[in-house]
Design a protein around this motif. Structure first.
Motif, mmCIF file in Angstrom:
data_model
loop_
_atom_site.group_PDB
_atom_site.id
_atom_site.type_symbol
_atom_site.label_atom_id
_atom_site.label_comp_id
_atom_site.label_asym_id
_atom_site.label_seq_id
_atom_site.Cartn_x
_atom_site.Cartn_y
_atom_site.Cartn_z
ATOM 1 N N VAL A 162 34.712 35.829 35.675
ATOM 2 C CA VAL A 162 35.040 36.801 36.715
ATOM 3 C C VAL A 162 35.713 38.003 36.065
ATOM 4 C CG1 VAL A 162 35.177 35.266 38.719
ATOM 5 C CG2 VAL A 162 37.149 35.466 37.212
ATOM 6 N N ALA A 163 35.193 39.187 36.374
ATOM 7 C CA ALA A 163 35.773 40.428 35.863
ATOM 8 C C ALA A 163 36.333 41.212 37.038
ATOM 9 C CB ALA A 163 34.716 41.261 35.129
ATOM 10 N N HIS A 164 37.567 41.658 36.919
ATOM 11 C CA HIS A 164 38.192 42.424 37.986
ATOM 12 C C HIS A 164 37.546 43.800 38.085
ATOM 13 C CE1 HIS A 164 41.514 44.924 39.772
ATOM 14 N NE2 HIS A 164 41.460 43.917 40.619
ATOM 15 N N VAL A 165 37.352 44.259 39.334
ATOM 16 C CA VAL A 165 36.759 45.573 39.580
ATOM 17 C C VAL A 165 37.846 46.534 40.044
ATOM 18 C CG1 VAL A 165 35.031 46.882 40.874
ATOM 19 C CG2 VAL A 165 34.581 44.491 40.257
ATOM 20 N N ASP A 166 38.039 47.638 39.341
ATOM 21 C CA ASP A 166 38.967 48.665 39.801
ATOM 22 C C ASP A 166 38.427 49.254 41.097
ATOM 23 O OD1 ASP A 166 41.310 50.636 38.908
ATOM 24 O OD2 ASP A 166 39.676 51.834 39.764
ATOM 25 N N LEU A 167 39.224 49.214 42.165
ATOM 26 C CA LEU A 167 38.738 49.587 43.487
ATOM 27 C C LEU A 167 38.440 51.068 43.623
ATOM 28 C CD1 LEU A 167 40.920 47.360 45.859
ATOM 29 C CD2 LEU A 167 38.697 46.879 44.810
ATOM 30 N N GLU A 168 39.014 51.887 42.778
ATOM 31 C CA GLU A 168 38.753 53.323 42.846
ATOM 32 C C GLU A 168 37.547 53.729 42.008
ATOM 33 O OE1 GLU A 168 40.191 55.495 44.881
ATOM 34 O OE2 GLU A 168 41.297 53.790 45.696
ATOM 35 N N SER A 169 37.467 53.211 40.786
ATOM 36 C CA SER A 169 36.437 53.675 39.853
ATOM 37 C C SER A 169 35.236 52.749 39.739
ATOM 38 C CB SER A 169 37.054 53.856 38.469
ATOM 39 O OG SER A 169 37.434 52.602 37.918
ATOM 40 N N GLY A 170 35.411 51.464 40.091
ATOM 41 C CA GLY A 170 34.338 50.503 39.895
ATOM 42 C C GLY A 170 34.222 50.016 38.460
ATOM 43 N N GLN A 171 35.255 50.255 37.666
ATOM 44 C CA GLN A 171 35.225 49.839 36.262
ATOM 45 C C GLN A 171 35.639 48.380 36.126
ATOM 46 O OE1 GLN A 171 38.139 51.407 33.194
ATOM 47 N NE2 GLN A 171 36.264 52.351 32.414
ATOM 48 N N LEU A 172 34.963 47.663 35.229
ATOM 49 C CA LEU A 172 35.233 46.249 35.014
ATOM 50 C C LEU A 172 36.319 46.036 33.968
ATOM 51 C CD1 LEU A 172 31.625 44.739 34.849
ATOM 52 C CD2 LEU A 172 33.108 44.987 36.856
ATOM 53 N N SER A 173 37.142 45.032 34.212
ATOM 54 C CA SER A 173 38.097 44.571 33.206
ATOM 55 C C SER A 173 37.385 43.598 32.276
ATOM 56 C CB SER A 173 39.256 43.849 33.887
ATOM 57 O OG SER A 173 38.808 42.596 34.408
ATOM 58 N N ALA A 174 38.097 43.099 31.291
ATOM 59 C CA ALA A 174 37.600 41.948 30.540
ATOM 60 C C ALA A 174 37.449 40.786 31.511
ATOM 61 C CB ALA A 174 38.566 41.591 29.415
ATOM 62 N N ALA A 175 36.513 39.898 31.233
ATOM 63 C CA ALA A 175 36.270 38.766 32.120
ATOM 64 C C ALA A 175 37.203 37.610 31.786
ATOM 65 C CB ALA A 175 34.819 38.321 32.022
ATOM 66 N N ARG A 176 37.507 36.830 32.805
ATOM 67 C CA ARG A 176 38.327 35.635 32.647
ATOM 68 C C ARG A 176 37.624 34.463 33.315
ATOM 69 N NH1 ARG A 176 44.427 38.058 34.043
ATOM 70 N NH2 ARG A 176 44.403 39.702 32.450
ATOM 71 N N THR A 177 38.204 33.292 33.191
ATOM 72 C CA THR A 177 37.708 32.121 33.906
ATOM 73 C C THR A 177 38.848 31.557 34.746
ATOM 74 O OG1 THR A 177 38.316 30.316 32.399
ATOM 75 C CG2 THR A 177 36.349 31.605 31.832
ATOM 76 N N LEU A 178 38.489 30.683 35.677
ATOM 77 C CA LEU A 178 39.509 30.038 36.511
ATOM 78 C C LEU A 178 40.136 28.836 35.828
ATOM 79 C CD1 LEU A 178 37.714 30.117 40.003
ATOM 80 C CD2 LEU A 178 39.223 31.830 38.968
ATOM 81 N N TRP A 179 39.637 28.515 34.637
ATOM 82 C CA TRP A 179 40.047 27.255 34.019
ATOM 83 C C TRP A 179 40.775 27.427 32.697
ATOM 84 C CZ3 TRP A 179 39.440 24.217 37.904
ATOM 85 C CH2 TRP A 179 38.385 24.431 38.778
#
Length: 295
Positions: A188-205
């Motif tokens: 899952v990669a976080h989406v910046d709500l203003e720009s739509g830019q992705l963060s580094a991806a993480r996992t839930l585990w």
């Protein structure tokens, strides 16, 4: 993690209590067929062609006519891709992808004989078949073996105003094919709500971070989602068109023709939000307080 830090987080119990926020409309969202019927009047959704329930297979393209499983194989030849989903399950459980490519049948990415698909269709009950949708090339480049969807959470305040609370892009891996669900081990990669830019991806585990996809090698961090402003506005307009819903976790697929809503959910587990930090004193916690879920 200290007790003080743990108390900064919303718990799974808080999430469980939050599922009453949309009452009495929860059943509409939780029923994939009813939800699809409501949403298709407002936004593009994948058509549902077949439903099997109580042992009866029905074609929705032929006025609810009872058919045999061979009809699915025949239809697959022209549709090319179906997703088989349980009527009453989530988190990617029991999902299969059926493809027909140049006369060859493929089940979850593996070439199979027709009999194997017929055995799957005949041997299980309580499912639907929905059209596969071609994802935007930007998403396919990140990882092409799964359909990679956005989870976009909208909320409505006491004044009736709709806002976008949170969004992530879910990415499948070789372990999750044919689904992308974070609960199944996807990224899952976080989406910046203003720009739509992705963060580094993480996992839930784990606490691992991925600037690049571990299987495709494609860069994730810093990628900007296509037409993010248009996508955000479309989902906000959709949420606003359903004034009886206070909280919706939308599963959205980006395509070259615009966003397609795959599903809508009555709630989203707090874990996917809190991967990026505690929310008891954040926006989700504030929303829960407004609705009496927490104090």
């Amino acid at each position: 993690m200290t007790l003080r830090n743990r108390n900064a987080y919303l718990s799974e119990f808080d999430w469980y209590r939050s599922r009453s926020i949309n009452a009495p409309f929860d059943s509409m969202l939780n029923n994939k067929i009813a939800c699809n019927e409501v949403l298709r009047h407002h936004i593009d959704v994948p058509p549902i062609d077949f439903i099997k329930n109580k042992g009866r297979l029905v074609s929705l393209t032929d006025i609810s006519k009872s058919v045999q499983s061979e009809a699915v194989i025949f239809a697959l030849d022209s549709v090319h891709t179906y997703f088989m989903k349980p009527l009453a399950a989530g988190k990617g459980k029991g999902v299969h992808r059926l493809d027909s490519l140049d006369g060859n049948l493929i089940l979850d990415g593996i070439s199979v004989e027709k009999q194997e698909i017929l055995e799957l269709l005949d041997g299980t009950d309580g499912w639907l078949l929905t059209h596969g949708v071609t994802q935007h090339p930007v998403l396919a480049e990140l990882y092409s073996e799964t359909t990679n969807t956005l989870r976009m959470i909208t909320t409505r305040d006491h004044g009736g105003n709709v806002g976008l609370l949170f969004s992530v892009l879910r990415l499948g891996t070789v372990q999750t094919v044919p689904v992308d669900n974070g609960s199944r081990g996807g990224l899952v990669a976080h989406v910046d709500l203003e720009s739509g830019q992705l963060s580094a991806a993480r996992t839930l585990w784990s606490t691992d971070e991925f600037d690049q996809h571990p299987n495709s090698g494609a860069t994730i961090k810093g990628i900007v989602l296509p037409d993010w402003q248009g996508v955000r506005d479309t989902i906000l307009e959709l949420a606003d068109a359903l004034p009886y819903l206070q909280f919706v976790a939308w599963d959205v697929l980006l395509t070259e023709q615009g966003p397609v809503v795959i599903e809508a959910n009555t709630s989203s587990g707090v874990n996917i939000v809190q991967v990026w930090g505690p929310q008891r004193q954040g926006k989700l916690g504030d929303f829960y307080r407004q609705h009496g879920v927490i104090s």
